[in-house]
Design an enzyme around this catalytic site. Structure first.
Site, short mmCIF file in Angstrom:
data_model
loop_
_atom_site.label_atom_id
_atom_site.label_comp_id
_atom_site.label_asym_id
_atom_site.label_seq_id
_atom_site.Cartn_x
_atom_site.Cartn_y
_atom_site.Cartn_z
N GLU A 31 5.03 -5.33 5.83
CA GLU A 31 5.47 -6.68 6.18
C GLU A 31 5.43 -7.64 4.99
O GLU A 31 6.30 -8.50 4.85
CB GLU A 31 4.64 -7.24 7.34
CG GLU A 31 3.16 -7.40 7.05
CD GLU A 31 2.49 -8.32 8.05
OE1 GLU A 31 3.08 -9.33 8.44
OE2 GLU A 31 1.34 -8.03 8.42
N LEU A 65 -8.12 7.90 2.51
CA LEU A 65 -7.70 9.24 2.94
C LEU A 65 -6.55 9.15 3.94
O LEU A 65 -5.73 10.07 4.04
CB LEU A 65 -8.87 10.00 3.57
CG LEU A 65 -9.99 10.43 2.60
CD1 LEU A 65 -11.13 11.07 3.38
CD2 LEU A 65 -9.45 11.39 1.56
N GLY A 71 0.82 -1.21 0.00
CA GLY A 71 0.00 0.00 0.00
C GLY A 71 0.85 1.25 0.00
O GLY A 71 1.89 1.32 0.66
N ASP A 100 0.08 1.11 9.22
CA ASP A 100 -0.27 0.22 10.33
C ASP A 100 0.76 0.24 11.45
O ASP A 100 0.48 -0.24 12.56
CB ASP A 100 -0.44 -1.21 9.83
CG ASP A 100 -1.65 -1.38 8.92
OD1 ASP A 100 -2.48 -0.46 8.86
OD2 ASP A 100 -1.74 -2.43 8.25
N ARG A 115 -3.95 7.33 3.80
CA ARG A 115 -2.64 7.16 3.17
C ARG A 115 -2.42 8.14 2.02
O ARG A 115 -1.41 8.06 1.33
CB ARG A 115 -2.48 5.73 2.66
CG ARG A 115 -3.50 5.27 1.64
CD ARG A 115 -3.10 3.94 0.98
NE ARG A 115 -2.27 3.09 1.79
CZ ARG A 115 -2.61 1.87 2.23
NH1 ARG A 115 -3.80 1.38 1.94
NH2 ARG A 115 -1.77 1.16 2.94
N ARG A 143 -31.66 6.49 15.38
CA ARG A 143 -31.56 6.97 14.00
C ARG A 143 -30.24 7.68 13.74
O ARG A 143 -29.77 7.74 12.60
CB ARG A 143 -32.73 7.92 13.69
CG ARG A 143 -34.07 7.21 13.50
CD ARG A 143 -35.18 8.22 13.30
NE ARG A 143 -35.35 9.06 14.50
CZ ARG A 143 -36.20 10.09 14.54
NH1 ARG A 143 -36.91 10.41 13.46
NH2 ARG A 143 -36.31 10.80 15.65
N MET A 172 -7.85 1.79 9.21
CA MET A 172 -7.11 0.69 8.61
C MET A 172 -6.33 -0.04 9.70
O MET A 172 -6.08 0.52 10.76
CB MET A 172 -6.21 1.19 7.49
CG MET A 172 -6.97 1.60 6.25
SD MET A 172 -5.88 2.11 4.90
CE MET A 172 -7.06 2.18 3.54
#
Length: 383
Positions: free
Chosen positions: A103, A285, A13, A125, A287, A275, A177
């Site tokens: 990783e 957003l 990523g 992460d 990254r 509700r 994430m």
């Protein structure tokens, strides 16, 4: 005298400071009269020998993403993949390889014992490193500081969702994430969410609902942060498609925040009007966009250090690390001679940093995070 030829790739990523690392490596290579060869789309580019010379490349370090593009390739799942990479590295005449990734991307490096490599961990992460006892090796991974600042902002009162939550007495579940490690979700504590749900600690849903009812009764609004890889008490993912796994065995996560919000809407009706139980998924957003100052500083140091490793005659595989010394950011190298695979460097959130009873960061956790993210103010807004 033959110029040293160094390859560089980015995989997995994207994160904001990748171009900044590449720019720093280019500048350092030029100073040392090295040839810097960029591989397109990570390990895929090495497999296909698709590369570009970088020494004359003009690059804006503040633009996020990676000019080298990216891919997620597991060399062990490709027939003859490891052998082909070794063959191509030899034919291209590389003296070493700079591998920038999370990783999964870095795991391929452990298959290439004879190729000198410098590994640079990048992932929002923050799960590549060691946090064992009082020791922290690799304080943060590239991209995490910017993403952590963003998620803290998204949930805060001064810049984020808290203002609409208290105005309309909403419960807002925000997705973070983080497939297996909850560092990004934990970092949101700098924006003061009420509860944080992370993969390392399973969710006792009944107990969680009791906490929600009590807290909502006190303040009439809640911000809940949940990592995409969060799990129920039985260990199953809250929302994941196990039938659609990638080459590394990761399922496709499908929106834990939305699923949890919908479930809470049904189960909290007997207590109050639901509700205004909503979910928000900032997704990419986290990254995207420009790297912040800390990420830019780390990227500059790491790119320079990677080239300097080969300048000094380094011929093994090392992980470059970031740490703080006397309040200043410093880089170092961590020998991987005794590390068999990337799992040995996989960092998880423990009770040192997270309190499962309050579902939030501990004092130690907040102390750790404050070195990475400036805390947003916690203002009083009740009447």
């Amino acid at each position: 005298m033959k110029k040293k030829r160094i390859g560089i790739l980015t995989g997995g990523g994207d994160v904001q400071p990748l171009n900044a690392v590449i720019k720093s490596a280019i500048d350092s290579a030029n100073r040392n009269n090295f040839q810097l060869i960029g591989f397109k789309r990570g390990w895929q580019g090495v497999l296909e020998k698709e590369s570009v010379p970088l020494n004359n490349k003009i690059l804006d370090r503040t633009i996020g993403g990676t000019i080298l593009k990216s891919s997620r390739v597991n060399l062990t799942k490709i027939k003859g993949g490891v052998e082909l990479v070794k063959k191509n590295v030899d034919e291209i005449g590389l003296d070493g390889l700079i591998v920038i990734g999370g990783e999964d991307t870095l795991s391929n490096s452990f298959c290439l014992k004879d190729v000198p490599q410098v590994l640079i961990s990048k992932t929002i992460d923050n799960d590549v490193g060691i946090a064992d006892g009082r020791k922290v090796v690799n304080y943060f991974t590239l991209g995490h500081p910017t993403a952590a600042e963003k998620i803290s902002s998204f949930v805060s009162l001064s810049e984020g969702l808290r203002s609409t939550a208290y105005s309309h007495e909403r419960i807002i579940v925000v997705e973070s994430m983080g497939m297996h490690a909850g560092w990004l979700a934990l970092s949101s504590s700098m924006g003061h969410p009420d509860f944080i749900i992370i993969p390392e600690f399973t969710l006792d849903y009944s107990n969680f609902l009791d906490k929600v009812v009590e807290k909502y009764g006190e303040q009439k609004d809640l911000i809940i942060v949940i990592a995409e890889g969060a799990r129920w008490s039985d260990g199953s993912y809250i929302s994941a498609d196990e039938s659609e796994k990638d080459s590394f065995g990761h399922p496709r996560f499908k929106g834990a925040a939305n699923l949890l919000a919908e479930k809470m809407k049904k189960d909290l009706k007997k207590f109050f009007d639901t509700r205004n139980v909503n979910s928000v998924d900032p997704s990419y957003l986290y990254r995207s966009g420009r790297p912040n100052k800390l990420d830019l500083s780390a990227a500059a140091k790491l790119g320079r250090a990677a080239v300097n490793y080969f300048k000094s005659g380094g011929n093994n595989t090392v992980l470059l690390t970031t740490n703080f010394k006397d309040g200043k950011l410093v880089t170092g190298s961590y020998s991987l001679s005794g590390v068999s695979n990337i799992d040995d460097l996989h960092r998880f959130v423990t009770e040192r940093f997270y309190d499962p009873s309050t579902m939030n960061a501990t004092k130690e956790g907040k102390k750790y995070i404050r070195n990475i993210v400036t805390e947003f103010p916690l203002n009083s807004y009740g009447i």
